[in-house]
Design an enzyme around this catalytic site. Structure first.
Site, PDB file in Angstrom:
ATOM      1  N   GLY A   1       1.028  -1.975   4.298  1.00  0.00           N
ATOM      2  CA  GLY A   1       1.528  -0.605   4.241  1.00  0.00           C
ATOM      3  C   GLY A   1       2.752  -0.433   5.113  1.00  0.00           C
ATOM      4  O   GLY A   1       3.894  -0.631   4.683  1.00  0.00           O
ATOM      5  N   SER A   2       2.536  -0.096   6.393  1.00  0.00           N
ATOM      6  CA  SER A   2       3.651   0.281   7.260  1.00  0.00           C
ATOM      7  C   SER A   2       4.674  -0.833   7.471  1.00  0.00           C
ATOM      8  O   SER A   2       5.853  -0.533   7.689  1.00  0.00           O
ATOM      9  CB  SER A   2       3.128   0.794   8.599  1.00  0.00           C
ATOM     10  OG  SER A   2       2.099  -0.023   9.077  1.00  0.00           O
TER      11      SER A   2
ATOM     12  N   MET B   1     -11.714  -5.633   5.070  1.00  0.00           N
ATOM     13  CA  MET B   1     -10.922  -4.662   5.837  1.00  0.00           C
ATOM     14  C   MET B   1     -10.689  -5.184   7.259  1.00  0.00           C
ATOM     15  O   MET B   1     -11.632  -5.620   7.930  1.00  0.00           O
ATOM     16  CB  MET B   1     -11.655  -3.310   5.920  1.00  0.00           C
ATOM     17  CG  MET B   1     -11.792  -2.562   4.620  1.00  0.00           C
ATOM     18  SD  MET B   1     -10.230  -2.184   3.787  1.00  0.00           S
ATOM     19  CE  MET B   1      -9.376  -1.187   5.010  1.00  0.00           C
TER      20      MET B   1
ATOM     21  N   HIS C   1      -8.039   1.088  -4.510  1.00  0.00           N
ATOM     22  CA  HIS C   1      -8.997   0.973  -3.405  1.00  0.00           C
ATOM     23  C   HIS C   1      -9.644   2.339  -3.211  1.00  0.00           C
ATOM     24  O   HIS C   1      -9.014   3.261  -2.688  1.00  0.00           O
ATOM     25  CB  HIS C   1      -8.203   0.518  -2.164  1.00  0.00           C
ATOM     26  CG  HIS C   1      -9.010   0.380  -0.927  1.00  0.00           C
ATOM     27  ND1 HIS C   1      -8.432   0.132   0.305  1.00  0.00           N
ATOM     28  CD2 HIS C   1     -10.346   0.434  -0.702  1.00  0.00           C
ATOM     29  CE1 HIS C   1      -9.372   0.049   1.220  1.00  0.00           C
ATOM     30  NE2 HIS C   1     -10.539   0.234   0.637  1.00  0.00           N
TER      31      HIS C   1
ATOM     32  N   GLY D   1      -8.918   4.576   6.386  1.00  0.00           N
ATOM     33  CA  GLY D   1      -8.605   5.993   6.579  1.00  0.00           C
ATOM     34  C   GLY D   1      -7.135   6.238   6.869  1.00  0.00           C
ATOM     35  O   GLY D   1      -6.577   7.234   6.427  1.00  0.00           O
ATOM     36  N   PHE D   2      -6.533   5.316   7.604  1.00  0.00           N
ATOM     37  CA  PHE D   2      -5.152   5.560   8.023  1.00  0.00           C
ATOM     38  C   PHE D   2      -4.353   4.263   8.012  1.00  0.00           C
ATOM     39  O   PHE D   2      -4.904   3.197   8.317  1.00  0.00           O
ATOM     40  CB  PHE D   2      -5.114   6.161   9.433  1.00  0.00           C
ATOM     41  CG  PHE D   2      -5.846   7.463   9.512  1.00  0.00           C
ATOM     42  CD1 PHE D   2      -5.203   8.654   9.190  1.00  0.00           C
ATOM     43  CD2 PHE D   2      -7.189   7.504   9.870  1.00  0.00           C
ATOM     44  CE1 PHE D   2      -5.891   9.865   9.236  1.00  0.00           C
ATOM     45  CE2 PHE D   2      -7.884   8.704   9.915  1.00  0.00           C
ATOM     46  CZ  PHE D   2      -7.229   9.891   9.601  1.00  0.00           C
ATOM     47  N   GLY D   3      -3.076   4.380   7.694  1.00  0.00           N
ATOM     48  CA  GLY D   3      -2.177   3.240   7.826  1.00  0.00           C
ATOM     49  C   GLY D   3      -1.771   3.082   9.287  1.00  0.00           C
ATOM     50  O   GLY D   3      -2.060   3.931  10.137  1.00  0.00           O
ATOM     51  N   GLY D   4      -1.121   1.968   9.580  1.00  0.00           N
ATOM     52  CA  GLY D   4      -0.517   1.780  10.898  1.00  0.00           C
ATOM     53  C   GLY D   4      -1.486   1.458  12.020  1.00  0.00           C
ATOM     54  O   GLY D   4      -1.136   1.595  13.194  1.00  0.00           O
TER      55      GLY D   4
ATOM     56  N   ASP E   1      -6.797  -6.117   4.072  1.00  0.00           N
ATOM     57  CA  ASP E   1      -6.116  -4.811   4.105  1.00  0.00           C
ATOM     58  C   ASP E   1      -6.264  -4.195   5.499  1.00  0.00           C
ATOM     59  O   ASP E   1      -7.388  -4.023   5.982  1.00  0.00           O
ATOM     60  CB  ASP E   1      -6.780  -3.916   3.048  1.00  0.00           C
ATOM     61  CG  ASP E   1      -6.121  -2.554   2.897  1.00  0.00           C
ATOM     62  OD1 ASP E   1      -5.098  -2.286   3.537  1.00  0.00           O
ATOM     63  OD2 ASP E   1      -6.662  -1.755   2.100  1.00  0.00           O
ATOM     64  N   GLY E   2      -5.103  -3.865   6.103  1.00  0.00           N
ATOM     65  CA  GLY E   2      -5.118  -3.148   7.380  1.00  0.00           C
ATOM     66  C   GLY E   2      -4.449  -3.931   8.492  1.00  0.00           C
ATOM     67  O   GLY E   2      -4.926  -4.998   8.863  1.00  0.00           O
ATOM     68  N   GLY E   3      -3.318  -3.432   8.964  1.00  0.00           N
ATOM     69  CA  GLY E   3      -2.635  -4.084  10.081  1.00  0.00           C
ATOM     70  C   GLY E   3      -2.016  -5.426   9.731  1.00  0.00           C
ATOM     71  O   GLY E   3      -1.755  -6.234  10.626  1.00  0.00           O
TER      72      GLY E   3
ATOM     73  N   SER F   1       0.882  -1.172   0.000  1.00  0.00           N
ATOM     74  CA  SER F   1       0.000   0.000   0.000  1.00  0.00           C
ATOM     75  C   SER F   1       0.916   1.217   0.000  1.00  0.00           C
ATOM     76  O   SER F   1       1.805   1.336   0.842  1.00  0.00           O
ATOM     77  CB  SER F   1      -0.864  -0.015   1.260  1.00  0.00           C
ATOM     78  OG  SER F   1      -1.201   1.313   1.611  1.00  0.00           O
TER      79      SER F   1
ATOM     80  N   MET G   1      -8.540   8.334  -1.000  1.00  0.00           N
ATOM     81  CA  MET G   1      -9.435   8.769   0.091  1.00  0.00           C
ATOM     82  C   MET G   1      -9.907  10.193  -0.174  1.00  0.00           C
ATOM     83  O   MET G   1      -9.116  11.030  -0.630  1.00  0.00           O
ATOM     84  CB  MET G   1      -8.692   8.740   1.428  1.00  0.00           C
ATOM     85  CG  MET G   1      -8.101   7.391   1.775  1.00  0.00           C
ATOM     86  SD  MET G   1      -7.429   7.398   3.443  1.00  0.00           S
ATOM     87  CE  MET G   1      -6.495   5.857   3.428  1.00  0.00           C
TER      88      MET G   1
ATOM     89  N   MET H   1     -11.789   4.705  -1.389  1.00  0.00           N
ATOM     90  CA  MET H   1     -12.471   5.024  -0.130  1.00  0.00           C
ATOM     91  C   MET H   1     -13.121   6.392  -0.319  1.00  0.00           C
ATOM     92  O   MET H   1     -12.678   7.403   0.241  1.00  0.00           O
ATOM     93  CB  MET H   1     -11.455   5.018   1.022  1.00  0.00           C
ATOM     94  CG  MET H   1     -11.019   3.601   1.389  1.00  0.00           C
ATOM     95  SD  MET H   1      -9.474   3.562   2.294  1.00  0.00           S
ATOM     96  CE  MET H   1      -8.333   3.508   0.914  1.00  0.00           C
TER      97      MET H   1
ATOM     98  N   ASP I   1      -4.415   3.667  -2.390  1.00  0.00           N
ATOM     99  CA  ASP I   1      -5.501   4.040  -1.484  1.00  0.00           C
ATOM    100  C   ASP I   1      -5.983   5.452  -1.788  1.00  0.00           C
ATOM    101  O   ASP I   1      -5.302   6.431  -1.469  1.00  0.00           O
ATOM    102  CB  ASP I   1      -5.011   3.958  -0.036  1.00  0.00           C
ATOM    103  CG  ASP I   1      -4.816   2.521   0.411  1.00  0.00           C
ATOM    104  OD1 ASP I   1      -5.786   1.755   0.348  1.00  0.00           O
ATOM    105  OD2 ASP I   1      -3.684   2.162   0.796  1.00  0.00           O
TER     106      ASP I   1
ATOM    107  N   HIS J   1      -0.942  -1.439  -4.513  1.00  0.00           N
ATOM    108  CA  HIS J   1      -2.260  -1.126  -3.951  1.00  0.00           C
ATOM    109  C   HIS J   1      -2.314   0.377  -3.691  1.00  0.00           C
ATOM    110  O   HIS J   1      -1.479   0.911  -2.945  1.00  0.00           O
ATOM    111  CB  HIS J   1      -2.443  -1.921  -2.651  1.00  0.00           C
ATOM    112  CG  HIS J   1      -3.738  -1.672  -1.948  1.00  0.00           C
ATOM    113  ND1 HIS J   1      -4.887  -2.405  -2.207  1.00  0.00           N
ATOM    114  CD2 HIS J   1      -4.080  -0.780  -0.987  1.00  0.00           C
ATOM    115  CE1 HIS J   1      -5.869  -1.983  -1.431  1.00  0.00           C
ATOM    116  NE2 HIS J   1      -5.404  -0.988  -0.676  1.00  0.00           N
TER     117      HIS J   1
END
Ligand code: DX5
Ligand code: ZN
Length: 236
Positions: A213-214, A156, A85, A161-164, A191-193, A27, A56, A87, A54, A52
Site C-alpha cells: 500500500g503506502s 497478515m 480482501h 484495518g489500516f495502511g502504513g 499483506d501489511g508493512g 493495495s 472493511m 475484512m 481492501d 488488491h
C-alpha cells in the site's frame, strides 16, 4: 494472451497472477478515488499484474472503506485480476455479490467465520479463487482443516484495518510453515508493512503475492516504486 477478464475463469486469473511471481500488488486504500481511472492507468503503466482491494466494514475491523460499487468500478476500468480482501463480518452473506461485482479472488478472514471451509467452498463453487486470511495472533493450527479448500492463503503481517503499519515478522514464520504444509498449488500472499526493507524477507519465506500500500501509493512516482520493489523481490 491478453483476454478480457470476462473471457477467463476467475480462478485462472489467480494463475495469471502467480505466473508473474514474485508479484507486487498495489493495495488501493490510499489511491485518489476522485481520479480512479487515472490511478488505474498509472498503475497499469507501472506494470502491476493486478489490484488488491481492501473491503472493511467498521465491525470486523475498526475502519470503513468501500464495497461493491468500487469493486464494480475497478472491474469496468481494468482487465487485470482483482484480488478482493474482505475484512468484514459474515462474509458468507456477501461472497456471491462480490463475485458478481467482478472479483477474481475473494479472501475471507479466518477470524470472521466459525467454519471457514464452508465459505471457501462457496467461493470456489462461484468460480472465484478462494482465499483465507490469517491475522498475526491467529495460530495456523486453528485453520488446519480449511487449508485444502484454499486456492490462496493471505498471511497478515499487521492487524488489518489500516495502511502504513509496522511489519510484524511473525508472518515470516507462518509463511515458511505454510509452504511446508500446503499443497504447492496454493498461492501464498502477504499483506501489511511490505516495503523496500521487508519485501526481500517475504519472498525468501515463500510469499508469491506481495501486497503493497503506502510504499507505492504514498509516493508520487508509481512506476519507480513498482520497479524498485519488484527488483528487490526478484533479487531475493
Ligand atoms: C491492511 C490492508 C492492507 C494495507 C496495506 O488492513 O489489508 O492491504 O492497505 O498497506 P501498507 O502496505 O501500507 O501496510
Ligand atoms: Zn489487504
Amino acid at each position: 494472451m491478453n483476454l478480457p477478464a470476462t473471457c477467463m475463469s476467475r480462478r485462472s486469473q489467480l494463475e495469471r497472477l502467480r505466473a508473474t511471481a514474485p508479484s507486487v500488488l498495489p493495495s488501493m486504500l490510499l489511491c485518489d478515488f476522485g481520479n480512479l481511472e487515472r490511478e488505474v492507468r498509472r498503475l497499469e503503466e507501472a506494470g502491476v499484474p493486478g489490484f488488491h482491494l481492501d473491503v472493511m466494514d467498521g465491525h470486523f475491523v475498526p475502519n470503513l472503506t468501500y464495497g461493491l460499487p468500487l469493486v464494480e468500478a475497478f472491474r469496468r476500468l481494468t482487465p487485470l485480476p482483482l484480488d478482493v480482501h474482505l475484512m468484514i463480518s459474515n462474509p458468507a452473506d456477501f461472497v456471491k455479490s462480490f463475485h458478481e461485482a467482478g472479483s477474481d479472488v475473494i479472501t475471507i478472514h479466518a477470524e470472521a467465520v466459525e467454519r471457514p471451509r464452508e465459505v471457501l467452498e462457496q467461493i470456489r463453487e462461484l468460480g472465484a479463487g478462494a482465499g483465507l486470511a490469517i491475522n498475526p495472533p491467529t495460530p495456523l493450527e486453528t485453520v488446519g482443516d480449511a487449508l485444502d479448500a484454499c486456492d490462496l492463503v493471505l498471511v497478515m503481517s499487521v492487524m488489518p484495518g489500516f495502511g502504513g503499519q509496522k511489519f510484524n515478522p511473525v508472518a515470516l514464520d507462518k509463511l515458511r510453515a505454510l509452504r511446508q504444509r500446503v499443497d504447492p498449488a496454493v498461492v501464498l500472499e502477504i499483506d501489511g508493512g511490505v516495503n523496500d526493507a521487508t519485501i526481500g524477507s517475504c519472498v525468501e519465506a515463500g510469499a508469491e503475492l506481495l501486497v503493497v500500500g503506502s510504499a507505492i501509493l504514498g509516493h508520487p512516482d508509481y512506476k519507480e516504486r513498482v520497479a524498485s520493489l519488484r527488483a528487490l523481490a526478484s533479487e531475493s
